[in-house]
Scaffold this active site. Structure first.
Site, mmCIF file in Angstrom:
data_model
loop_
_atom_site.group_PDB
_atom_site.id
_atom_site.type_symbol
_atom_site.label_atom_id
_atom_site.label_comp_id
_atom_site.label_asym_id
_atom_site.label_seq_id
_atom_site.Cartn_x
_atom_site.Cartn_y
_atom_site.Cartn_z
ATOM 1 N N GLY A 11 0.925 -1.304 -0.022
ATOM 2 C CA GLY A 11 0.117 -0.077 0.162
ATOM 3 C C GLY A 11 0.986 1.361 0.077
ATOM 4 N N SER A 38 -2.351 -10.335 -3.154
ATOM 5 C CA SER A 38 -0.955 -10.050 -3.352
ATOM 6 C C SER A 38 -0.180 -11.329 -2.918
ATOM 7 C CB SER A 38 -0.292 -8.953 -2.572
ATOM 8 O OG SER A 38 -0.931 -7.731 -3.015
ATOM 9 N N CYS A 148 -1.965 10.881 11.020
ATOM 10 C CA CYS A 148 -1.095 12.043 10.380
ATOM 11 C C CYS A 148 -1.203 13.447 10.517
ATOM 12 C CB CYS A 148 -1.157 11.739 8.490
ATOM 13 S SG CYS A 148 -2.620 11.572 8.120
ATOM 14 N N GLY A 179 -3.187 10.544 1.657
ATOM 15 C CA GLY A 179 -3.785 10.335 2.976
ATOM 16 C C GLY A 179 -5.023 9.326 2.810
ATOM 17 N N LYS A 204 -10.641 12.267 15.495
ATOM 18 C CA LYS A 204 -9.251 11.596 15.839
ATOM 19 C C LYS A 204 -8.308 12.711 16.042
ATOM 20 C CE LYS A 204 -9.213 8.453 12.062
ATOM 21 N NZ LYS A 204 -8.750 7.580 11.235
ATOM 22 N N ARG A 234 -10.173 17.743 2.305
ATOM 23 C CA ARG A 234 -8.988 17.012 1.481
ATOM 24 C C ARG A 234 -9.092 17.922 0.314
ATOM 25 N NH1 ARG A 234 -6.734 12.933 2.828
ATOM 26 N NH2 ARG A 234 -8.534 11.797 3.050
ATOM 27 N N HIS A 241 0.184 17.239 4.314
ATOM 28 C CA HIS A 241 -0.851 17.987 4.753
ATOM 29 C C HIS A 241 -0.399 19.488 5.446
ATOM 30 C CE1 HIS A 241 -2.724 14.261 4.366
ATOM 31 N NE2 HIS A 241 -2.954 13.890 5.741
HETATM 32 N N1 LIG Z 1 -1.722 7.346 3.867
HETATM 33 C C1 LIG Z 1 -1.706 8.215 4.778
HETATM 34 O O1 LIG Z 1 -1.226 9.072 4.741
HETATM 35 C C2 LIG Z 1 -1.746 7.427 6.294
HETATM 36 C C3 LIG Z 1 -2.447 6.265 6.237
HETATM 37 N N2 LIG Z 1 -2.584 5.526 7.558
HETATM 38 C C4 LIG Z 1 -3.160 4.413 7.763
HETATM 39 O O2 LIG Z 1 -2.082 3.336 7.116
HETATM 40 C C5 LIG Z 1 -2.731 2.283 6.896
HETATM 41 C C6 LIG Z 1 -2.718 1.678 5.459
HETATM 42 O O3 LIG Z 1 -3.192 3.085 4.607
HETATM 43 P P1 LIG Z 1 -2.456 3.128 3.124
HETATM 44 O O4 LIG Z 1 -1.168 2.663 2.917
HETATM 45 O O5 LIG Z 1 -2.721 4.600 2.706
HETATM 46 O O6 LIG Z 1 -3.679 1.955 2.440
HETATM 47 P P2 LIG Z 1 -3.558 1.405 0.970
HETATM 48 O O7 LIG Z 1 -4.911 1.042 0.644
HETATM 49 O O8 LIG Z 1 -2.640 1.933 0.292
HETATM 50 O O9 LIG Z 1 -2.998 0.060 1.422
HETATM 51 C C7 LIG Z 1 -3.326 -1.042 2.085
HETATM 52 C C8 LIG Z 1 -2.560 -2.285 2.428
HETATM 53 O O10 LIG Z 1 -3.092 -3.243 3.207
HETATM 54 C C9 LIG Z 1 -3.363 -4.432 2.443
HETATM 55 N N3 LIG Z 1 -4.754 -4.977 2.660
HETATM 56 C C10 LIG Z 1 -5.890 -4.555 2.178
HETATM 57 N N4 LIG Z 1 -6.950 -5.367 2.759
HETATM 58 C C11 LIG Z 1 -6.395 -6.284 3.373
HETATM 59 C C12 LIG Z 1 -6.620 -7.633 4.157
HETATM 60 N N5 LIG Z 1 -7.896 -7.917 4.073
HETATM 61 N N6 LIG Z 1 -5.912 -8.321 4.552
HETATM 62 C C13 LIG Z 1 -4.361 -8.176 4.630
HETATM 63 N N7 LIG Z 1 -3.811 -7.048 4.025
HETATM 64 C C14 LIG Z 1 -4.703 -6.035 3.217
HETATM 65 C C15 LIG Z 1 -3.057 -4.052 1.073
HETATM 66 O O11 LIG Z 1 -2.789 -5.099 0.142
HETATM 67 P P3 LIG Z 1 -2.940 -5.563 -1.203
HETATM 68 O O12 LIG Z 1 -2.295 -4.647 -1.916
HETATM 69 O O13 LIG Z 1 -2.888 -7.012 -1.245
HETATM 70 O O14 LIG Z 1 -4.459 -4.959 -1.539
HETATM 71 C C16 LIG Z 1 -2.245 -3.028 1.096
HETATM 72 O O15 LIG Z 1 -0.927 -3.488 1.315
HETATM 73 C C17 LIG Z 1 -4.488 2.607 7.123
HETATM 74 O O16 LIG Z 1 -4.743 2.096 8.391
HETATM 75 C C18 LIG Z 1 -4.451 4.174 7.039
HETATM 76 O O17 LIG Z 1 -5.536 4.671 7.855
HETATM 77 C C19 LIG Z 1 -2.374 6.275 8.644
HETATM 78 C C20 LIG Z 1 -1.626 7.735 8.475
HETATM 79 C C21 LIG Z 1 -1.494 8.378 7.239
HETATM 80 N N1 LIG Z 2 -7.187 10.123 7.280
HETATM 81 C C1 LIG Z 2 -5.830 10.374 7.241
HETATM 82 C C2 LIG Z 2 -5.085 9.165 6.780
HETATM 83 C C3 LIG Z 2 -5.285 8.011 7.922
HETATM 84 O O1 LIG Z 2 -5.322 6.866 7.224
HETATM 85 O O2 LIG Z 2 -5.412 8.541 9.164
HETATM 86 P P1 LIG Z 2 -5.626 7.275 10.143
HETATM 87 O O3 LIG Z 2 -3.931 6.833 10.429
HETATM 88 O O4 LIG Z 2 -5.936 7.882 11.434
HETATM 89 O O5 LIG Z 2 -6.604 6.202 9.769
HETATM 90 C C4 LIG Z 2 -6.170 11.211 5.807
HETATM 91 O O6 LIG Z 2 -6.916 10.853 5.169
HETATM 92 O O7 LIG Z 2 -5.227 12.197 5.454
#
Ligand SMILES: NC(=O)C1=CN([C@@H]2O[C@H](COP(=O)(O)OP(=O)(O)OC[C@H]3O[C@@H](n4cnc5c(N)ncnc54)[C@H](OP(=O)(O)O)[C@@H]3O)[C@@H](O)[C@H]2O)C=CC1
Ligand SMILES: N[C@@H](CC(=O)OP(=O)(O)O)C(=O)O
Length: 349
Positions: A11, A38, A148, A179, A204, A234, A241
Site C-alpha cells: 500500500g 498479493s 497523520c 492520505g 481523531k 481534502r 498536509h
Molecule cells: N496514507 C496516509 O497518509 C496514512 C495512512 N494511515 C493508515 O495506514 C493504513 C494503510 O493506509 P494506506 O497505505 O494509505 O492504504 P492502502 O490502501 O494504500 O494499502 C493497504 C494495504 O493493506 C493491504 N490489505 C488490504 N486489505 C487487506 C486484508 N484484508 N488483509 C491483509 N492486508 C490487506 C493491502 O494489500 P493489497 O495490495 O494486497 O490489497 C495494502 O498492502 C491505514 O490504516 C491508514 O488509515 C495512517 C496515516 C497516514
Molecule cells: N485519514 C488520514 C489518513 C489516515 O489514514 O489516518 P488514520 O491513520 O488516522 O486512519 C487522511 O485521510 O489523510
C-alpha cells in the site's frame, strides 16, 4: 541488525516503509505481507509502485505472504503495520502474541494499555507496554503512532503547551490525497475541487492530540485539558498536509517568545541522535509565502514539520495563529512508526 517486516507492504504507507527502511543502519526487511490478492507473488509483481524513488532491489524478490503470524519467521523482531484499520484490529493482536508491532493504523490507538507515541512528545508512554504484556499475556506488544494530521499539529503544540496555559485551539486542515490511499479519492472528485469531509478525521485529531499531551498517572493517561476543535478537508495535493492553527492562551503573548520556543524545541530522539530523528522537529519559516506542501513537505527527509506565518491575532486577546505543513506518509505515518521502533530498539530491546 534487527530483522523487520511490513504488514500492508504493497500500500501507500507500506511503500513508504520500504523506502525509509532501505539502507537503514539497524533494521533489515526480511518479511512482507499483504492481502490474499498479493500473497504468493514476488513483491515487485504484487505492487503498483507509486513513489518517485525506484523500488529498492532488496525487496523485489521477497515473496509476499498473507497476514498470518504463523507465516512469518521467528527471527523477525519488529513488524511495521500499515493495514487498513478493520484488518489491523483483528490481525495486530495476533502478531503481538510473539512480535513487536509498530502500528500506523488507528485500530488500537486509544486502547488503555496500548501506547500512542510521538517520541518527541510523550516517549514516557512506552512504560504502558509493561501493563499491556501483563494484561494480555503477550510476549510481544503493540505500540502505535497517531493520525497523520494529529502528529504534525501535536509536534507544534508541544513546545507551546509546555510553556503556556492553552485555553483553546482551532485547526483547519487541507489534506493531501495520498492520505486516503491509492484508490481512496477518485480523480473526478478532487481535480479542480476540494472535499470538505474526511470521515473520522476531526474526532481523531480532537481526541488523540489531548491524549498525547496528557500525563501518565500511574500507567493511565490523563488527557490534556483544553478545548480543541478541528475541521478537515481534502485538497488536490499529492503529499503533505497543511493546517491552519489558531490558539488562545490564558495570558498575553510575546510572539517572539513563542517563535523561539517552537524553533528551539528538541527532545529525546534528538538527544539520542536516532537515525530518523530530524535535527529540529519543527522548522520555523519567516517568508510570507511559506510553508507550502510542494516546497516544505520533504523538510529533513520529511520528518520535520514546517511552521510559517506565525503571528499575533489582531482581533482576539491572548491569541496567535500559524500555518504548518507535515509530510503525511513520512512524518505522519511510516516515518513515525520507524522512529517509535528506533526508540524502542535503543531503550527497551
Ligand atoms: N496514507 C496516509 O497518509 C496514512 C495512512 N494511515 C493508515 O495506514 C493504513 C494503510 O493506509 P494506506 O497505505 O494509505 O492504504 P492502502 O490502501 O494504500 O494499502 C493497504 C494495504 O493493506 C493491504 N490489505 C488490504 N486489505 C487487506 C486484508 N484484508 N488483509 C491483509 N492486508 C490487506 C493491502 O494489500 P493489497 O495490495 O494486497 O490489497 C495494502 O498492502 C491505514 O490504516 C491508514 O488509515 C495512517 C496515516 C497516514
Ligand atoms: N485519514 C488520514 C489518513 C489516515 O489514514 O489516518 P488514520 O491513520 O488516522 O486512519 C487522511 O485521510 O489523510
Amino acid at each position: 541488525m534487527v530483522n523487520v517486516g511490513v504488514l500492508g507492504a504493497t500500500g501507500m504507507v507500506g511503500q513508504r516503509f520500504i523506502q525509509l527502511l532501505d539502507k537503514h543502519p539497524d533494521f533489515e526487511i526480511t518479511a512482507l505481507a499483504a492481502s490474499s490478492r498479493s500473497a504468493g507473488k514476488k513483491y515487485e509483481d504484487a505492487t503498483t509502485w507509486y513513489l518517485d524513488d525506484a523500488m529498492p532491489e532488496s525487496v523485489k524478490d521477497i515473496v509476499v505472504s498473507e497476514t498470518d503470524p504463523s507465516l512469518i519467521s521467528n527471527d523477525v523482531d519488529i513488524l511495521f503495520s500499515s493495514l487498513p484499520t478493520e484488518n489491523a484490529a483483528v490481525v495486530e493482536p495476533k502478531f503481538a502474541e510473539k512480535f513487536i508491532v509498530a502500528s500506523n493504523a488507528s485500530a488500537m490507538r486509544m486502547e488503555k494499555d496500548v501506547p500512542l507515541v510521538i517520541p518527541e512528545v510523550n516517549h514516557e508512554f512506552l512504560d504502558i507496554i509493561e501493563i499491556q504484556q501483563k494484561n494480555r499475556g503477550w510476549d510481544g506488544f503493540i505500540v502505535t503512532n497517531p493520525n497523520c494530521s494529529t502528529i504534525a499539529l501535536t509536534l507544534t503544540l508541544k513546545p507551546i503547551y509546555d510553556n503556556y496555559d492553552i485555553n483553546r485551539v482551532y485547526v483547519s486542515t487541507m489534506q493531501a490525497v495520498s492520505g486516503a490511499g491509492y484508490n481512496g479519492v477518485p480523480s473526478m472528485a478532487i481535480v479542480d475541487n476540494l472535499v470538505p469531509f474526511i470521515g473520522g478525521e476531526e474526532e481523531k485529531m480532537e481526541s488523540e492530540t489531548l491524549h498525547l499531551l496528557g500525563i501518565l498517572d500511574g500507567l493511565e493517561v490523563k488527557p490534556a485539558q483544553f478545548g480543541l476543535t478541528a475541521s478537515c478537508h481534502r485538497v488536490a495535493v499529492l503529499d503533505g498536509h497543511t493546517e491552519s492553527v489558531f490558539i488562545e492562551l490564558d495570558q498575553n503573548v510575546d510572539i517572539d517568545d513563542i517563535k523561539n520556543d517552537i524553533a528551539n524545541f528538541k527532545s529525546l530522539p534528538q538527544e539520542l541522535d536516532l537515525y530518523s530523528a530530524p535535527k529540529s522537529p519543527v522548522i520555523v519559516k519567516e517568508e510570507d509565502n511559506r510553508p507550502q506542501p510542494r516546497m516544505d513537505r520533504n523538510a529533513d527527509g520529511g520528518m520535520a514539520v514546517t511552521v510559517g506565518r506565525l503571528r499575533k491575532d489582531p482581533v482576539f486577546d491572548n491569541s496567535f495563529k500559524y500555518v504548518l505543513v507535515g509530510h503525511n506518509t513520512i512524518r505522519g505515518a511510516a516515518g513515525a512508526s520507524i522512529l517509535n521502533a528506533e526508540l524502542i530498539n535503543r531503550t527497551i530491546l
